[in-house]
Design a protein around this motif. Sequence first.
Motif, PDB file in Angstrom:
ATOM      1  N   ASN A   9      11.154  26.159   8.695  1.00 28.13           N
ATOM      2  CA  ASN A   9      10.819  26.714   7.817  1.00 28.13           C
ATOM      3  C   ASN A   9      12.345  27.161   7.280  1.00 28.13           C
ATOM      4  OD1 ASN A   9      11.925  29.399   9.584  1.00 28.13           O
ATOM      5  ND2 ASN A   9      10.388  29.366  10.395  1.00 28.13           N
ATOM      6  N   GLU A  10      12.500  28.220   6.258  1.00 25.68           N
ATOM      7  CA  GLU A  10      13.556  28.185   5.731  1.00 25.68           C
ATOM      8  C   GLU A  10      14.888  29.505   5.991  1.00 25.68           C
ATOM      9  OE1 GLU A  10      12.151  30.617   1.678  1.00 25.68           O
ATOM     10  OE2 GLU A  10       9.805  29.905   1.684  1.00 25.68           O
ATOM     11  N   GLU A  50      11.348  20.259   2.714  1.00 31.81           N
ATOM     12  CA  GLU A  50       9.701  20.972   2.255  1.00 31.81           C
ATOM     13  C   GLU A  50       9.278  22.631   3.211  1.00 31.81           C
ATOM     14  OE1 GLU A  50      10.234  17.684   3.160  1.00 31.81           O
ATOM     15  OE2 GLU A  50       9.728  16.320   1.816  1.00 31.81           O
ATOM     16  N   ASN A  51       9.679  21.664   4.553  1.00 32.66           N
ATOM     17  CA  ASN A  51       9.640  22.915   5.119  1.00 32.66           C
ATOM     18  C   ASN A  51      10.739  24.498   5.152  1.00 32.66           C
ATOM     19  OD1 ASN A  51       8.170  21.854   6.078  1.00 32.66           O
ATOM     20  ND2 ASN A  51       9.400  21.678   8.703  1.00 32.66           N
ATOM     21  N   ALA A  52      11.883  23.899   4.367  1.00 32.94           N
ATOM     22  CA  ALA A  52      13.001  24.977   3.672  1.00 32.94           C
ATOM     23  C   ALA A  52      13.330  25.374   2.349  1.00 32.94           C
ATOM     24  CB  ALA A  52      13.781  24.703   4.395  1.00 32.94           C
ATOM     25  N   ASN A  53      12.184  25.089   2.315  1.00 32.40           N
ATOM     26  CA  ASN A  53      11.727  24.945   0.235  1.00 32.40           C
ATOM     27  C   ASN A  53      13.145  24.550  -0.696  1.00 32.40           C
ATOM     28  OD1 ASN A  53      10.984  26.317  -2.376  1.00 32.40           O
ATOM     29  ND2 ASN A  53      11.802  27.943  -2.219  1.00 32.40           N
ATOM     30  N   VAL A  54      13.234  23.387   0.013  1.00 29.78           N
ATOM     31  CA  VAL A  54      14.258  23.041  -0.685  1.00 29.78           C
ATOM     32  C   VAL A  54      14.179  21.739  -1.162  1.00 29.78           C
ATOM     33  CG1 VAL A  54      16.774  21.984  -0.292  1.00 29.78           C
ATOM     34  CG2 VAL A  54      16.115  23.655   1.163  1.00 29.78           C
ATOM     35  N   LYS A  55      14.693  21.998  -2.880  1.00 28.14           N
ATOM     36  CA  LYS A  55      13.596  20.984  -3.457  1.00 28.14           C
ATOM     37  C   LYS A  55      15.111  19.076  -3.427  1.00 28.14           C
ATOM     38  CE  LYS A  55      11.103  23.254  -6.762  1.00 28.14           C
ATOM     39  NZ  LYS A  55      10.363  24.094  -8.014  1.00 28.14           N
ATOM     40  N   THR A  60      21.185  26.207  -3.036  1.00 26.61           N
ATOM     41  CA  THR A  60      19.543  24.417  -3.463  1.00 26.61           C
ATOM     42  C   THR A  60      18.508  26.046  -3.690  1.00 26.61           C
ATOM     43  OG1 THR A  60      18.515  25.134  -1.416  1.00 26.61           O
ATOM     44  CG2 THR A  60      20.675  23.203  -1.947  1.00 26.61           C
ATOM     45  N   THR A  61      17.360  25.129  -3.758  1.00 28.75           N
ATOM     46  CA  THR A  61      15.891  26.222  -4.329  1.00 28.75           C
ATOM     47  C   THR A  61      15.518  26.861  -2.737  1.00 28.75           C
ATOM     48  OG1 THR A  61      14.836  24.582  -3.675  1.00 28.75           O
ATOM     49  CG2 THR A  61      15.474  25.192  -6.365  1.00 28.75           C
ATOM     50  N   ASN A  62      16.093  27.314  -1.735  1.00 31.68           N
ATOM     51  CA  ASN A  62      16.610  28.083  -0.970  1.00 31.68           C
ATOM     52  C   ASN A  62      18.324  29.244  -1.175  1.00 31.68           C
ATOM     53  OD1 ASN A  62      16.868  29.466   1.066  1.00 31.68           O
ATOM     54  ND2 ASN A  62      15.544  28.234   2.591  1.00 31.68           N
ATOM     55  N   ARG A  63      18.097  30.159  -1.127  1.00 29.95           N
ATOM     56  CA  ARG A  63      19.411  30.917  -1.878  1.00 29.95           C
ATOM     57  C   ARG A  63      20.189  30.649  -0.243  1.00 29.95           C
ATOM     58  NH1 ARG A  63      20.144  33.338  -5.961  1.00 29.95           N
ATOM     59  NH2 ARG A  63      21.760  34.554  -5.092  1.00 29.95           N
TER      60      ARG A  63
END
Length: 253
Positions: free
Chosen positions: A30-31, A196-201, A215-218
């Motif tokens: 996950n994130e 995708e599980n970590a909200n990283v594009k 990344t898109t995950n801060r």
Amino acid sequence: DKVKELEKKDKSHLDDADVPFLQGKARFINEEIVEVETLGKERRTLKIKFDQCVISTGSRAQTVHIEGLPKEKILTNETLFKLKELPQRMVIFGGGPIGTENGTAFAKFCTHTSIIVRSEMIPTEPRECVEVVKKSLIEEFEAKIYENAKETIYDVETGHITLKDKDGKEIDKVLKADYYLMALGRLPNVEELSLENANVKYDKKGIIVDHNLRTTNRNVYAIGDVIDAPRFTHLSANHAKFVIKKALLPWAQ
């Protein structure tokens, strides 16, 4: 031998600093959690929760299939330095930084070097600079450069390569070589990370980051070859220094 020496030295630095080191396959759950399947005799699966994470999984050589070309004769920049003897003849596919640099090195070692390029050599650099490099390779080191070679046909019987342009007209024939170096660019290593599980594009060029390499995950940074940036070792090293500072001192400039 030098690479092995450096790897051993890097590992000893981690040991001296009491930094936990795991070899294995990692993916995001996950994130804020990474799952690691370790390698070695005692395989185990660990879940690691993080506050900050840096992805630096690098890239791999992009290759192209040429019918009949012997697999054991194909090299990339990852296998090139395992050669024990200097080849007499080398064909290089690709005229970017890797192809040009290695082509120059082998030509200087008196290996008969041919560089095959689908478009132009080093297309991102000023033409007047590229012409100087080409002139040096051709006149000083007797290398062969074939640009705008859209079709490559390998003759299994003779080992010769026929090159054709976009209209199917024959450009030239390249003689049989000892090895064929694929220097066609790099592909980012992202497929097995479950980003995708970590909200990283990411896209086909690599992980998407902002000017701070975030990344898109801060809480996740990405550096080096895995992002869309020039893929050079010195740049990756600078990315690492920058991200360490940002992770520890977010307000620092």
